[in-house]
Design a protein around this motif. Sequence first.
Motif, short mmCIF file in Angstrom:
data_model
loop_
_atom_site.label_atom_id
_atom_site.label_comp_id
_atom_site.label_asym_id
_atom_site.label_seq_id
_atom_site.Cartn_x
_atom_site.Cartn_y
_atom_site.Cartn_z
N GLY A 199 10.26 35.97 17.96
CA GLY A 199 9.96 34.85 18.85
C GLY A 199 10.32 35.17 20.27
O GLY A 199 10.25 34.32 21.16
N TYR A 200 10.71 36.43 20.55
CA TYR A 200 11.20 36.81 21.89
C TYR A 200 10.04 36.99 22.89
O TYR A 200 9.02 37.63 22.58
N GLY A 201 10.25 36.52 24.09
CA GLY A 201 9.30 36.58 25.21
C GLY A 201 8.22 37.63 25.11
O GLY A 201 7.09 37.35 24.70
N GLY A 207 0.37 36.27 26.29
CA GLY A 207 -0.31 36.38 27.58
C GLY A 207 0.42 37.31 28.54
O GLY A 207 -0.16 37.79 29.52
N LYS A 208 1.70 37.57 28.27
CA LYS A 208 2.53 38.28 29.21
C LYS A 208 2.33 39.79 29.08
O LYS A 208 1.30 40.32 29.49
N LYS A 209 3.29 40.50 28.52
CA LYS A 209 3.18 41.96 28.48
C LYS A 209 2.00 42.43 27.61
O LYS A 209 1.29 43.38 27.96
N CYS A 210 1.79 41.76 26.45
CA CYS A 210 0.76 42.22 25.51
C CYS A 210 -0.63 42.15 26.14
O CYS A 210 -1.35 43.14 26.17
N GLU A 228 -0.51 45.75 36.65
CA GLU A 228 0.77 46.42 36.91
C GLU A 228 1.98 45.53 36.70
O GLU A 228 1.92 44.31 36.84
N HIS A 229 3.12 46.19 36.41
CA HIS A 229 4.41 45.52 36.23
C HIS A 229 5.03 45.34 37.62
O HIS A 229 5.97 46.05 37.97
N MET A 230 4.47 44.41 38.38
CA MET A 230 4.80 44.31 39.80
C MET A 230 4.99 42.88 40.27
O MET A 230 4.33 41.97 39.79
N ASP A 275 6.61 37.47 40.09
CA ASP A 275 7.85 38.24 39.87
C ASP A 275 7.75 39.28 38.77
O ASP A 275 8.73 39.95 38.48
N ASP A 276 6.56 39.43 38.13
CA ASP A 276 6.53 40.37 37.00
C ASP A 276 5.22 41.12 36.84
O ASP A 276 5.23 42.28 36.46
N ILE A 277 4.10 40.45 37.12
CA ILE A 277 2.81 41.08 36.83
C ILE A 277 1.84 40.87 37.99
O ILE A 277 1.76 39.78 38.56
N PHE A 297 8.23 31.97 35.68
CA PHE A 297 9.17 33.11 35.65
C PHE A 297 9.87 33.13 34.29
O PHE A 297 10.32 32.08 33.82
N PHE A 298 9.95 34.30 33.69
CA PHE A 298 10.80 34.50 32.51
C PHE A 298 11.87 35.48 32.97
O PHE A 298 11.73 36.68 32.84
N GLY A 299 12.92 34.92 33.59
CA GLY A 299 13.83 35.77 34.37
C GLY A 299 15.17 36.03 33.69
O GLY A 299 15.63 35.24 32.86
N ALA A 434 19.06 46.07 28.95
CA ALA A 434 19.09 45.19 27.77
C ALA A 434 17.78 44.45 27.55
O ALA A 434 17.64 43.72 26.57
N ALA A 435 16.80 44.62 28.45
CA ALA A 435 15.51 43.94 28.27
C ALA A 435 14.75 44.48 27.07
O ALA A 435 13.84 43.85 26.55
N SER A 436 15.16 45.69 26.63
CA SER A 436 14.52 46.30 25.48
C SER A 436 15.61 46.68 24.49
O SER A 436 16.70 47.10 24.90
#
Length: 589
Positions: A199-201, A207-210, A228-230, A275-277, A297-299, A434-436
Amino acid sequence: MVTPMELFVKEMQDLLLPDEAYILDGSQEEAEKLVAVAEKSEVDGKIVLKKLNGQEYPNSYYHRSNPNDVARTEHLTFVCTPTEEQAGPNNNWMEPIEAKEKMTGLFKGAMKGRKMYVIPFVMGNPKSKYAKNCVQVTDSVYVALSMRVMSRVGKQAVERIGGSSDFFRGIHSIGDVNPDRRFIMHFPQENLVMSFGSGYGGNALLGKKCYSLRIGSYLGYQEGWLAEHMIVIGVQTPSGKVMYFLGAFPSACGKTNLALLEPVLKGYKVWTLGDDIAWINIGDDGQLYAINPEAGFFGVAPGTGYKTNPVMMKTLKNDKFFPTLFTNTAIDNSNNTPWWEGVSDEVPLDLTDWQGQKYDKNSDKSAEHPNSRFTVSIYNCPTLSSEYDNPNGVPISGIIFGGRRKSTIPLVYEAKDWDSGVFTASIIGSETTAASSGQVGNVRRDPMAMLPFCGYNMGDYLQHWLNMGKKAKKLPKIFMVNWFRKDENDKFMWPGFRDNSRIIKWMIDRIEGKTGVVESEIGLFPQDNAIDLSGLNIKKETMEKLLKVDKEDWKKEVVMIEEFYSKFGDKIPRELRDYLTDLKKKLGM
Ligand code: GTP
Ligand code: SPV
Ligand code: MN
């Protein structure tokens, strides 16, 4: 007539066998209804959401996850392209038919006794030609609520999709949150992601990283743009002019903090767009234009406070958008507020830690999980740029790359031109965070901060970056930074955070041609006294150390770069291999 979206929902019902299906409409009443459901639901014997002190943190709710499910799991993330070479050595690969069979097995009947949330959403402003349509199903009300914050969910998406079959499909079930039955499978050729058991972000908000990065980068490769991760920011100078920058840093390496920067330098102001993409296209005028496809933001919580990031504190305390979520922070029982290191000077006396235990002040572990996070709407941000919703995006003047390195990498330098900038970004190394899941603090190569997010062969990706440079008529300057250099006593040498505005100011001076450079083996450096250090107490010798190229350190660096490049063989573009040969020569190797 049944629309392709309706057909997808029907297929999902037949596969997942939920008790009922609910299609999100995106309304305010719906958010309140879902929160009420979450306040009564249990997952793993834990209440999904608990209300926090609304006076201190308006609209805020607390979520505690399974302790085995607190970060992205890169070893369980796969890119399932027809051939292994298409996925490249940067991805785990599984043959698509095998992967689908495996996932279908896990998904069969997985929602029995549960509700299926159908989330139609748009990544990007629905009015933008760059925006993309998506539908995700999930059995997690926490995921459904998070998606409402992070993207544009509901009727506007259903309308935009209409009768078209051209939309991203995301299938998610939290399953039994068992790491042995956890997989995040990407099918770029089918615009499809199947995610089970987390269930993690980054594993579950598809919609986010995937989608926006792994599938997005593949689409960008096909269609001539970049995902990009920007971060995306506008920097206003004392003259009132605004210049737009992109910034790429690996996970938990400073993007959110830079995106919401409150400059220490008078007359400067940062406007936040993302802040991320970033999705980057070449505009009609031949310049690069970026949009942020996300809406929230998922900060990272730890380290966020009034001293380091006052704008984020104001964002979290804003009452505009409902709801704001806090995940795996600690709780200060004296006033029912979320707590983490850095949010206050003192550690409160009565703390419950992220696992629900009374916190022992003498513990060597932090009360919050190091990857504890908040989920908050971008519309809560007081520095939100007026251009955030511009369907065309904003024209980019500079790209900042960075990593987290205690040694070797200088505070700032500039690449000579686009191609050498692509080389500079391709050799980024950064300490894992720790993000991964997995060990923290290991230096690994992370080109463009995209190693975990590039949905195809990274050699082809680097060639695509070079090609974009050939296609564009006017290119931004490329910079490399490192806020994380440490001294002999393991203390950060550069104050970072709000003082990073000093480095941005230098970049603007460079873009405007107001200051010269000193050439070195690795790139172009600021001239003496070109960085504005007014009001900052930093020793001259510290600045000299921060801006020095240590040849012996760099020789070791080159060994790691060569090892990384060699994994990709001929896929690494010739130009980049030539830059590496040239660097070795300059270092006397
Ligand atoms: P993701 O959301 O994982 O992609 O991360 P991010 O790049 O947005 O990272 P974020 O800005 O949240 O920063 C992560 C950690 O780095 C936090 O604990 C910050 O406090 C810390 N950090 C950010 N900027 C600086 C800086 O300039 N100097 C130092 N020393 N630490 C920083
Ligand atoms: C990251 O890990 O880079 C994040 C958090 O931004 S996640 O959405 O989980 O990817
Ligand atoms: Mn990220």
